[in-house]
Motif scaffolding. Structure first.
Motif, PDB file in Angstrom:
ATOM      1  N   ASN A 139       9.813  -3.699   4.967  1.00 36.87           N
ATOM      2  CA  ASN A 139      10.498  -3.695   4.685  1.00 36.87           C
ATOM      3  C   ASN A 139      10.437  -4.152   2.866  1.00 36.87           C
ATOM      4  N   ILE A 140       9.080  -4.285   2.343  1.00 38.92           N
ATOM      5  CA  ILE A 140       8.776  -3.591   1.288  1.00 38.92           C
ATOM      6  C   ILE A 140       9.576  -2.430   0.532  1.00 38.92           C
ATOM      7  N   GLU A 141       9.378  -1.604   1.374  1.00 36.53           N
ATOM      8  CA  GLU A 141       9.998  -0.351   1.135  1.00 36.53           C
ATOM      9  C   GLU A 141      11.200  -0.350   0.848  1.00 36.53           C
ATOM     10  N   SER A 142      11.843  -0.813   1.652  1.00 32.44           N
ATOM     11  CA  SER A 142      12.979  -0.888   1.385  1.00 32.44           C
ATOM     12  C   SER A 142      13.860  -1.457  -0.034  1.00 32.44           C
ATOM     13  N   ASN A 143      13.020  -2.181  -0.519  1.00 33.00           N
ATOM     14  CA  ASN A 143      13.370  -2.774  -1.956  1.00 33.00           C
ATOM     15  C   ASN A 143      13.353  -1.647  -2.986  1.00 33.00           C
ATOM     16  N   ASP A 144      14.227  -0.992  -3.255  1.00 37.45           N
ATOM     17  CA  ASP A 144      14.289   0.000  -4.560  1.00 37.45           C
ATOM     18  C   ASP A 144      13.312  -0.738  -5.831  1.00 37.45           C
ATOM     19  N   ALA A 145      13.566  -1.809  -6.020  1.00 42.09           N
ATOM     20  CA  ALA A 145      12.933  -2.015  -7.289  1.00 42.09           C
ATOM     21  C   ALA A 145      11.467  -1.907  -6.840  1.00 42.09           C
ATOM     22  N   ILE A 146      10.537  -2.100  -5.959  1.00 43.28           N
ATOM     23  CA  ILE A 146       9.207  -1.984  -5.758  1.00 43.28           C
ATOM     24  C   ILE A 146       8.693  -0.670  -6.460  1.00 43.28           C
ATOM     25  N   TYR A 149       7.369   0.083 -10.466  1.00 43.67           N
ATOM     26  CA  TYR A 149       5.814  -0.144 -10.298  1.00 43.67           C
ATOM     27  C   TYR A 149       5.228   1.549 -10.850  1.00 43.67           C
ATOM     28  N   ASP A 150       4.383   2.273 -11.513  1.00 43.49           N
ATOM     29  CA  ASP A 150       3.930   2.699 -12.090  1.00 43.49           C
ATOM     30  C   ASP A 150       3.123   3.827 -10.445  1.00 43.49           C
ATOM     31  N   GLU A 151       3.067   4.558 -10.148  1.00 47.19           N
ATOM     32  CA  GLU A 151       2.391   5.324  -9.431  1.00 47.19           C
ATOM     33  C   GLU A 151       2.900   4.362  -7.762  1.00 47.19           C
ATOM     34  N   VAL A 152       3.477   3.654  -7.116  1.00 44.89           N
ATOM     35  CA  VAL A 152       3.659   2.947  -5.797  1.00 44.89           C
ATOM     36  C   VAL A 152       4.161   3.981  -4.964  1.00 44.89           C
ATOM     37  N   ASP A 153       3.368   4.567  -4.010  1.00 44.99           N
ATOM     38  CA  ASP A 153       4.350   5.223  -3.255  1.00 44.99           C
ATOM     39  C   ASP A 153       3.765   4.352  -1.900  1.00 44.99           C
ATOM     40  N   SER A 154       4.460   5.164  -0.539  1.00 50.06           N
ATOM     41  CA  SER A 154       3.876   4.726   0.802  1.00 50.06           C
ATOM     42  C   SER A 154       2.657   4.008   0.908  1.00 50.06           C
ATOM     43  N   GLU A 155       1.119   5.097   0.830  1.00 51.96           N
ATOM     44  CA  GLU A 155       0.218   4.685   1.559  1.00 51.96           C
ATOM     45  C   GLU A 155       0.130   3.230   0.000  1.00 51.96           C
ATOM     46  N   VAL A 156       0.592   3.839  -1.002  1.00 53.45           N
ATOM     47  CA  VAL A 156      -0.429   2.241  -1.894  1.00 53.45           C
ATOM     48  C   VAL A 156       0.930   0.673  -1.605  1.00 53.45           C
ATOM     49  N   ILE A 157       1.746   1.196  -0.960  1.00 53.04           N
ATOM     50  CA  ILE A 157       2.556  -0.204  -0.211  1.00 53.04           C
ATOM     51  C   ILE A 157       1.906  -0.873   0.658  1.00 53.04           C
ATOM     52  N   ARG A 158       1.564   0.268   1.666  1.00 44.26           N
ATOM     53  CA  ARG A 158       1.192  -0.248   3.139  1.00 44.26           C
ATOM     54  C   ARG A 158      -0.351  -0.705   2.879  1.00 44.26           C
ATOM     55  N   CYS A 159      -1.590  -0.354   2.344  1.00 39.75           N
ATOM     56  CA  CYS A 159      -2.408  -0.944   1.640  1.00 39.75           C
ATOM     57  C   CYS A 159      -2.347  -2.469   1.592  1.00 39.75           C
ATOM     58  N   TYR A 160      -1.604  -2.015   0.543  1.00 38.71           N
ATOM     59  CA  TYR A 160      -1.134  -3.528  -0.261  1.00 38.71           C
ATOM     60  C   TYR A 160      -0.842  -5.106   0.864  1.00 38.71           C
ATOM     61  N   GLN A 161       0.123  -4.638   1.484  1.00 38.74           N
ATOM     62  CA  GLN A 161       0.842  -5.267   2.985  1.00 38.74           C
ATOM     63  C   GLN A 161      -0.900  -5.707   2.952  1.00 38.74           C
ATOM     64  N   GLU A 162      -1.005  -5.077   3.847  1.00 36.13           N
ATOM     65  CA  GLU A 162      -2.203  -5.887   4.913  1.00 36.13           C
ATOM     66  C   GLU A 162      -3.250  -6.266   4.175  1.00 36.13           C
ATOM     67  N   PHE A 163      -3.541  -6.118   2.645  1.00 35.71           N
ATOM     68  CA  PHE A 163      -4.942  -6.842   2.149  1.00 35.71           C
ATOM     69  C   PHE A 163      -3.748  -8.052   1.673  1.00 35.71           C
ATOM     70  N   SER A 164      -2.749  -8.410   1.555  1.00 35.42           N
ATOM     71  CA  SER A 164      -1.787  -9.641   1.223  1.00 35.42           C
ATOM     72  C   SER A 164      -1.563 -10.393   2.392  1.00 35.42           C
ATOM     73  N   LEU A 165      -1.660 -10.100   3.331  1.00 30.75           N
ATOM     74  CA  LEU A 165      -1.434 -10.508   4.679  1.00 30.75           C
ATOM     75  C   LEU A 165      -2.846 -11.360   5.384  1.00 30.75           C
ATOM     76  N   ALA A 166      -3.670 -10.444   4.269  1.00 35.35           N
ATOM     77  CA  ALA A 166      -4.705 -11.017   4.535  1.00 35.35           C
ATOM     78  C   ALA A 166      -5.144 -11.986   4.074  1.00 35.35           C
ATOM     79  N   ASN A 167      -4.780 -12.394   2.848  1.00 33.81           N
ATOM     80  CA  ASN A 167      -4.938 -12.486   1.356  1.00 33.81           C
ATOM     81  C   ASN A 167      -4.475 -14.322   1.826  1.00 33.81           C
ATOM     82  N   ILE A 168      -3.005 -14.210   2.335  1.00 38.59           N
ATOM     83  CA  ILE A 168      -2.457 -14.314   2.784  1.00 38.59           C
ATOM     84  C   ILE A 168      -2.414 -15.582   3.960  1.00 38.59           C
TER      85      ILE A 168
END
Length: 229
Positions: A139-146, A149-168
């Protein structure tokens, strides 16, 4: 220290989701954050009522439940939706490792959005149950605005989503702990005041009964003396 880290980490992790629009989708997974400890007023039942109202409005199909208290409250209403449960929560301060364990379990299931429900600490006398949505990596990838940001790809988004979920989740655990502690302090203060009032009433009743017994005995002694005369 850990509470401050949770505050900044959780707030920072949620900022991206709050400042951008992401599709929530229909496949929602709900995470209920409570604990195993009681003696804190209606904090757990309040969270349970929030979930029951949500379930009545739009049936919950997937749930991960943290803590025995809310698990017991919701088991009759939506026990068949439990994917997994966590216990031994609240007996000692939660750590980021605990949040990682919960996040790992959540990520093992498919969902469009993870809705995290917990009691948010307001001040020493109040708290409020809230539900914080966290989109999946897809769902994060479905927003083109994401991708602005520089050097953002699917792997970066997946890692960010997993870490941010644990943080929240860690932030939610700490908010729940703070809310429970304030509720427990207030509940104990009320219990102490009520016990004091009860002791005062019983002391007054005891004194009146004791005085009545003494008066009756004096009357009997005087009556006996008069009878002898």
């Amino acid at each position: 220290s850990s509470g401050i880290n949770a505050e900044y980490g959780g707030g920072g992790a949620a900022a991206l989701y709050e400042k951008n629009e992401f599709s929530e989708g229909e496949n929602k997974l709900y995470i209920a954050i409570s604990s195993d400890r009681g003696l804190c007023g209606g904090i757990h039942s309040g969270l349970g009522r929030t979930f029951k109202a949500l379930h009545a409005e739009s049936p919950v199909k997937k749930a991960v439940v943290v803590g025995d208290k809310v698990k017991a409250i919701l088991v009759k209403t939506m026990g068949d939706t439990y994917l997994s449960t966590f216990n031994n929560v609240g007996k000692k301060p939660s750590s980021f490792t605990d949040a990682l364990d919960i996040a790992e379990e959540v990520l093992s299931h498919e969902f469009d959005s993870a809705e995290i429900a917990y009691n948010s600490f307001v001040n020493v006398v109040s708290y409020k149950p809230i539900i914080k949505p966290t989109p999946s990596a897809a769902n994060i990838e479905s927003n083109d605005a994401i991708f602005t940001y520089d050097e953002v790809d699917s792997e970066v988004i997946r890692c960010y989503q997993e870490f941010s979920l644990a943080n929240i989740i860690f932030h939610a655990l700490k908010e729940q702990e703070a809310s429970e502690q304030s509720a427990r302090m207030n509940a104990m203060e009320n219990a102490t005041r009520n016990a004091g009032e009860m002791i005062d009433k019983l002391q007054l009743q005891y004194n009146r009964t004791r005085q009545a017994v003494i008066t009756r005995e004096l009357i009997e002694i005087i009556s006996g003396a008069n009878a002898l005369d």
